[in-house]
Design an enzyme around this catalytic site. Structure first.
Site, mmCIF file in Angstrom:
data_model
loop_
_atom_site.group_PDB
_atom_site.id
_atom_site.type_symbol
_atom_site.label_atom_id
_atom_site.label_comp_id
_atom_site.label_asym_id
_atom_site.label_seq_id
_atom_site.Cartn_x
_atom_site.Cartn_y
_atom_site.Cartn_z
ATOM 1 N N GLY A 129 0.760 -1.244 0.000
ATOM 2 C CA GLY A 129 0.000 0.000 0.000
ATOM 3 C C GLY A 129 0.785 1.285 0.000
ATOM 4 C CB CYS A 144 -15.274 2.518 -29.476
ATOM 5 S SG CYS A 144 -14.441 2.447 -31.051
ATOM 6 C CD GLU A 145 -16.189 1.897 -23.418
ATOM 7 O OE1 GLU A 145 -16.837 2.668 -22.677
ATOM 8 O OE2 GLU A 145 -16.568 0.777 -23.762
ATOM 9 N N GLY A 148 3.607 -3.859 -3.689
ATOM 10 C CA GLY A 148 3.486 -3.988 -5.138
ATOM 11 C C GLY A 148 3.958 -2.713 -5.800
ATOM 12 N NE ARG A 149 -0.019 2.281 -5.988
ATOM 13 C CZ ARG A 149 -1.017 2.216 -6.872
ATOM 14 N NH1 ARG A 149 -0.867 2.732 -8.062
ATOM 15 N NH2 ARG A 149 -2.161 1.657 -6.555
ATOM 16 C CE1 TYR A 153 -8.220 1.399 -9.115
ATOM 17 C CE2 TYR A 153 -6.331 1.559 -10.555
ATOM 18 C CZ TYR A 153 -7.199 0.795 -9.817
ATOM 19 O OH TYR A 153 -7.019 -0.553 -9.773
ATOM 20 C CD GLU A 177 0.386 -9.095 2.154
ATOM 21 O OE1 GLU A 177 -0.502 -8.364 1.679
ATOM 22 O OE2 GLU A 177 0.126 -10.063 2.888
HETATM 23 C C1 LIG Z 1 -2.764 -5.399 -4.003
HETATM 24 C C2 LIG Z 1 -2.301 -5.961 -2.729
HETATM 25 C C3 LIG Z 1 -1.034 -5.637 -2.237
HETATM 26 C C4 LIG Z 1 -0.107 -4.672 -2.905
HETATM 27 O O1 LIG Z 1 -0.561 -3.362 -2.815
HETATM 28 P P1 LIG Z 1 0.360 -2.142 -3.310
HETATM 29 O O2 LIG Z 1 -0.458 -0.955 -3.061
HETATM 30 O O3 LIG Z 1 0.629 -2.355 -4.763
HETATM 31 O O4 LIG Z 1 1.614 -2.175 -2.510
HETATM 32 C C5 LIG Z 1 -0.636 -6.257 -1.070
HETATM 33 N N1 LIG Z 1 -1.432 -7.139 -0.412
HETATM 34 C C6 LIG Z 1 -2.646 -7.455 -0.868
HETATM 35 C C7 LIG Z 1 -3.470 -8.424 -0.110
HETATM 36 C C8 LIG Z 1 -3.133 -6.888 -2.030
HETATM 37 O O5 LIG Z 1 -4.352 -7.203 -2.465
#
Ligand SMILES: *Cc1c(COP(=O)(O)O)cnc(C)c1O
Length: 437
Positions: free
Chosen positions: A246, A353-354, A285-286, A326, A283
């Site tokens: 997150g 086409c949107e 991601g971004r 978003y 965890e």
């Molecule tokens: C999407 C997700 C993440 C990663 O979130 P980021 O904002 O990309 O860091 C981590 N844990 C869970 C359970 C997710 O669904």
């Protein structure tokens, strides 16, 4: 024209044009075509180390949330750096195996794990299931029993904290579908701890995405610690605390706390609450891949509408859905900006086409047909959310390392769009009893 770059240190201006590491983006576009996703290996390494460094003194596992960018080469790169993985489907598990990474460092999140997915994850001997509902707990017990295997579990608790981000990426509120209710947690932990099929190893939460403040993380951590207190009183001691992902990145001029600041804030809580010895899991991601990518596109037409000017590019919402889904602002720059200042405000739109098919609104640009543009900080939730809508072929992906570049996904061709489809004849339909006659 706004030519400022977000925090993509590996993307920079040199000789009047934009580079990724030591490769001019225009060379990559000429070689691989557009739309094209380009990633900097160094940017991913830097992002991973920005977490790894502050976590080094503590027991920890830094996981990559695969859904942010699921290309095999990116998975492999992060795996080699020592990352674990947060997955949300069997498909992502198979990707980790295909990339040759260690499934014992896999954490399985997601609200809808099927029997089949739970079996696959048990077979792969993953580190832990993040359980999101009482019914899922029962299902994991049943599958583990059937397989004669022990499942390691954690509960994803919904801490009811407001991550103050876009509603679609807020996940830790009472009204959200994610996680188990805070007040239900102790009861479920007791049930799980009595199940011989389970080993209860942790607690987790994931409160949202693109969070630009440490406060929601700290609030969630405090709430998890309060639960740990209650569990301790019930004789349950856990090995790890998983803070989810997150952490936000810079798309324009946001001030985002660094992982160092986030880890320090969480350490303060853990130590104060007597949980300084727990394994810390993230965890992310971004924040691991977002700033590492750019999406290259070519201007197809400049069109003066009655009320607006449009810069029509060869890249649509099917290639990059974040702006329209978003309302996300992402920087768009010409790859080789013109010297003269003849900018006009325009909407950067795609071929789909949107009306929602836009990448940027009211951008001051000086570009013309044939010009190359780059949409920045496109490394997360770009390609992984791309679709074939309008029967558009998926873009290619390239990984840059110093002055070298490798194709890590070839551009899809039209035949591949329908290669899984079955062209049935009228008689075949009849023989399956699918038509009445
Ligand atoms: C999407 C997700 C993440 C990663 O979130 P980021 O904002 O990309 O860091 C981590 N844990 C869970 C359970 C997710 O669904």
């Amino acid at each position: 024209m706004n030519l400022s770059l977000p925090n993509d240190r590996e993307f920079a201006w040199k000789d009047g044009t934009l580079w990724c590491e030591n490769v001019p983006l225009k060379d990559l576009a000429a070689r691989f075509g557009t739309p094209l996703y380009v990633y900097s290996k160094q940017a991913i390494v830097n992002a991973f180390q920005s977490y790894q460094k502050p976590l080094e003194p503590y027991k920890h596992l830094m996981c990559f949330a695969v859904k942010a960018n699921s290309n095999l080469s990116i998975i492999r790169l992060l795996g080699k750096l020592g990352a674990g993985f947060d997955i949300v489907s069997e498909g992502e598990l198979r990707r980790i195996q295909a990339a040759g990474c260690d499934t014992s460092k896999v954490i399985f999140s997601g609200v809808a794990k099927t029997y089949h997915e739970i079996e696959a994850a048990l077979d792969a001997d993953i580190k832990c299931f993040n359980i999101e509902s009482p019914a899922e707990l029962d299902r994991v017990i049943a599958v583990a029993q059937k397989k004669g295997k022990k499942a390691r579990v954690s509960f994803r608790v919904n801490p009811d904290v407001d991550a103050k981000t876009h509603p679609y990426i807020s996940t830790g509120l009472k009204k959200n579908k994610f996680g188990i209710a805070y007040d239900q947690a102790v009861e479920l932990y007791l049930k799980a701890s009595r199940s011989p099929e389970l080993e209860v190893v942790g607690i987790d939460c994931h409160i949202g995405s693109q969070i630009t403040d440490t406060a929601p993380f700290v609030d969630a951590c405090e709430k998890l610690c309060t639960l740990l207190d209650k569990l301790r009183l019930n004789g349950i001691d856990l090995q790890h605390i998983d803070f989810g992902g997150g952490l936000g990145i810079q798309y324009s001029n946001e001030a985002v706390p660094s992982p160092t600041v986030l880890v320090a804030a969480l350490r303060r809580v853990l130590v104060k609450r007597g949980y300084g010895d727990k394994e810390m899991i993230f965890e992310a991601g971004r924040s691991l891949v977002g700033n590492s990518g750019a999406l290259l596109m070519t201007v197809q037409y400049m069109k003066q509408g009655e009320l607006k000017n449009f810069c029509i590019v060869d890249c649509g919402m099917n290639d990059m859905i974040r702006p329209t889904l978003y309302q996300a602002w992402m920087q768009i720059v010409p790859v080789t900006p013109k010297k003269e200042e003849k900018e006009t405000y325009c909407y950067v739109v795609g071929p789909v086409c949107e009306t929602g098919d836009w990448l940027g609104k009211d951008r001051l640009l000086n570009v013309q047909e044939g010009d190359l543009m780059a949409l920045l900080s496109a490394g997360a939730y770009g390609m992984s959310m791309a679709s074939n809508y309008n029967s558009r072929c998926l873009p290619a992906e390239v990984l840059v390392d110093g002055n070298r570049a490798a194709l890590i996904r070839k551009r899809q061709c039209a035949e591949e769009l329908f290669s899984d489809e079955i062209l049935v004849t009228d008689t075949q339909l009849g023989s399956d009893g699918l038509t009445d006659q």
